[in-house]
Design a protein around this motif. Structure first.
Motif, PDB file in Angstrom:
ATOM      1  N   ASP A 141     -21.724 -75.625  -3.757  1.00  0.00           N
ATOM      2  CA  ASP A 141     -20.566 -74.816  -3.358  1.00  0.00           C
ATOM      3  C   ASP A 141     -19.982 -74.217  -4.626  1.00  0.00           C
ATOM      4  N   LEU A 142     -20.521 -73.087  -5.042  1.00  0.00           N
ATOM      5  CA  LEU A 142     -20.081 -72.477  -6.299  1.00  0.00           C
ATOM      6  C   LEU A 142     -18.652 -71.963  -6.160  1.00  0.00           C
ATOM      7  N   LYS A 143     -17.736 -72.648  -6.806  1.00  0.00           N
ATOM      8  CA  LYS A 143     -16.330 -72.302  -6.667  1.00  0.00           C
ATOM      9  C   LYS A 143     -16.009 -70.939  -7.270  1.00  0.00           C
ATOM     10  N   TYR A 144     -16.791 -70.522  -8.272  1.00  0.00           N
ATOM     11  CA  TYR A 144     -16.508 -69.221  -8.879  1.00  0.00           C
ATOM     12  C   TYR A 144     -17.224 -68.078  -8.164  1.00  0.00           C
ATOM     13  N   SER A 145     -17.901 -68.409  -7.044  1.00  0.00           N
ATOM     14  CA  SER A 145     -18.412 -67.375  -6.146  1.00  0.00           C
ATOM     15  C   SER A 145     -17.481 -67.240  -4.944  1.00  0.00           C
ATOM     16  N   SER A 146     -16.273 -67.719  -5.097  1.00  0.00           N
ATOM     17  CA  SER A 146     -15.256 -67.632  -4.055  1.00  0.00           C
ATOM     18  C   SER A 146     -13.907 -67.473  -4.742  1.00  0.00           C
TER      19      SER A 146
ATOM     20  N   GLN B 164     -17.443 -66.123 -18.767  1.00  0.00           N
ATOM     21  CA  GLN B 164     -16.450 -66.875 -19.540  1.00  0.00           C
ATOM     22  C   GLN B 164     -15.372 -65.930 -20.068  1.00  0.00           C
ATOM     23  N   GLN B 165     -15.800 -64.752 -20.485  1.00  0.00           N
ATOM     24  CA  GLN B 165     -14.847 -63.758 -20.988  1.00  0.00           C
ATOM     25  C   GLN B 165     -13.912 -63.286 -19.887  1.00  0.00           C
TER      26      GLN B 165
ATOM     27  N   ASP C  31     -13.091 -64.296  -7.460  1.00  0.00           N
ATOM     28  CA  ASP C  31     -14.544 -64.448  -7.370  1.00  0.00           C
ATOM     29  C   ASP C  31     -15.162 -63.719  -8.560  1.00  0.00           C
ATOM     30  N   VAL C  32     -15.785 -64.483  -9.460  1.00  0.00           N
ATOM     31  CA  VAL C  32     -16.366 -63.858 -10.656  1.00  0.00           C
ATOM     32  C   VAL C  32     -17.897 -63.884 -10.646  1.00  0.00           C
ATOM     33  N   TYR C  33     -18.499 -64.552  -9.663  1.00  0.00           N
ATOM     34  CA  TYR C  33     -19.955 -64.602  -9.570  1.00  0.00           C
ATOM     35  C   TYR C  33     -20.509 -63.643  -8.523  1.00  0.00           C
ATOM     36  N   GLY C  34     -19.651 -63.067  -7.703  1.00  0.00           N
ATOM     37  CA  GLY C  34     -20.111 -62.098  -6.715  1.00  0.00           C
ATOM     38  C   GLY C  34     -21.052 -62.706  -5.691  1.00  0.00           C
TER      39      GLY C  34
END
Length: 259
Positions: free
Chosen positions: A81-86, A140-141, A94-97
């Motif tokens: 459950d990729l939290k950075y895809s949400s 990260q940036q 959402d930074v992973y799209g």
């Protein structure tokens, strides 16, 4: 032989052929239902068009090109459950799209497989639920730039991209425990990416005395730590969910930062 008799014989032969074809199709369906898979004959596979399945996202292709592996290809029984895809993360973006698969260095995936085996030996009903692994430096940036905190305290929440983090090398993983049967996460006392002493492993006894966490929370965390230690991972003092496969010195010697 008259024409009517020939017609009847022809119809019987045709129906027999149709029945045989239906029988073959039924057997194929039975195989799929029973085994969960069906092997396509080689001559048929050559004519298949897979264009409708879609292409990999640019980010996912970037990770594959960098030599990383999808953890589900090594450990299909874990949950991701990729939290950075949400937007379910500490800064709500959402930074992973389109990325839904979790990538890490192959060596780290092998270590996680060892940790998972240790977990299963001790607690067969449990598995891992992974929240994050590799985090490209470009992402990260984004986290750094969008974090609404003074520059002096930002490093408490996100590693400075100028320094990089072990996530950027693909050798760190954020995860928790979940029940194998339904993916329900165990209660660890705080949510993922909770910033405060209740999430600190080195403050657990203090937080227990203050009633901020319970003995059950500590017990669950210890199960996670024991499994990860068996795989060669080490935790950190401020996040119960974060584990490193290598030190930063080792990571720099063995791997390149994922840009």
């Amino acid at each position: 032989m008259n024409h009517h008799l020939l017609l009847i014989i022809g119809l019987l032969l045709f129906c027999s052929s149709c029945s045989q074809e239906k029988s073959n199709e039924q057997r194929m369906l039975d195989d799929i239902l029973q085994e969960g898979t069906y092997t396509i004959p080689e001559e048929a596979a050559e004519n298949l068009d897979f264009s409708d399945f879609g292409e990999l996202s640019e980010l996912e292709q970037h990770l594959i090109d960098a030599g990383l592996v999808d953890i589900k290809s090594v450990l299909p029984e874990v949950y991701v459950d990729l939290k950075y895809s949400s937007e379910d993360n500490f800064f709500g973006q959402d930074v992973y799209g389109d990325l839904q698969n979790c990538y890490m260095q192959p060596e780290v995936a092998e270590m996680l497989a060892i940790a998972h085996k240790a977990l299963k030996n001790a607690h067969p009903e449990l598995t891992f639920l992974i929240y994050d692994a590799v985090r490209p430096l470009s992402v990260q940036q984004i986290l750094w730039d969008n974090l609404d905190k003074p520059a002096s305290v930002k490093p408490l929440y996100v590693a400075d991209p100028k320094e990089g983090s072990l996530h950027n090398f693909g050798v760190a993983v954020d995860l928790t425990l979940a029940y194998q049967e339904n993916s329900e996460a165990l209660d660890m006392g705080t949510a993922y990416d909770y910033f405060g002493y209740p999430a600190y492993p080195d403050r657990e006894q203090e937080m227990l005395k203050e009633g901020k966490i319970t003995p059950k929370h500590i017990e669950n965390r210890k199960i996670l730590r024991a499994a990860m230690k068996a795989g060669g991972f080490s935790g950190i003092a401020s996040e119960w969910w974060h584990f490193n496969a290598f030190s930063k010195k080792q990571a720099r010697e063995k791997f390149e930062i994922i840009p």
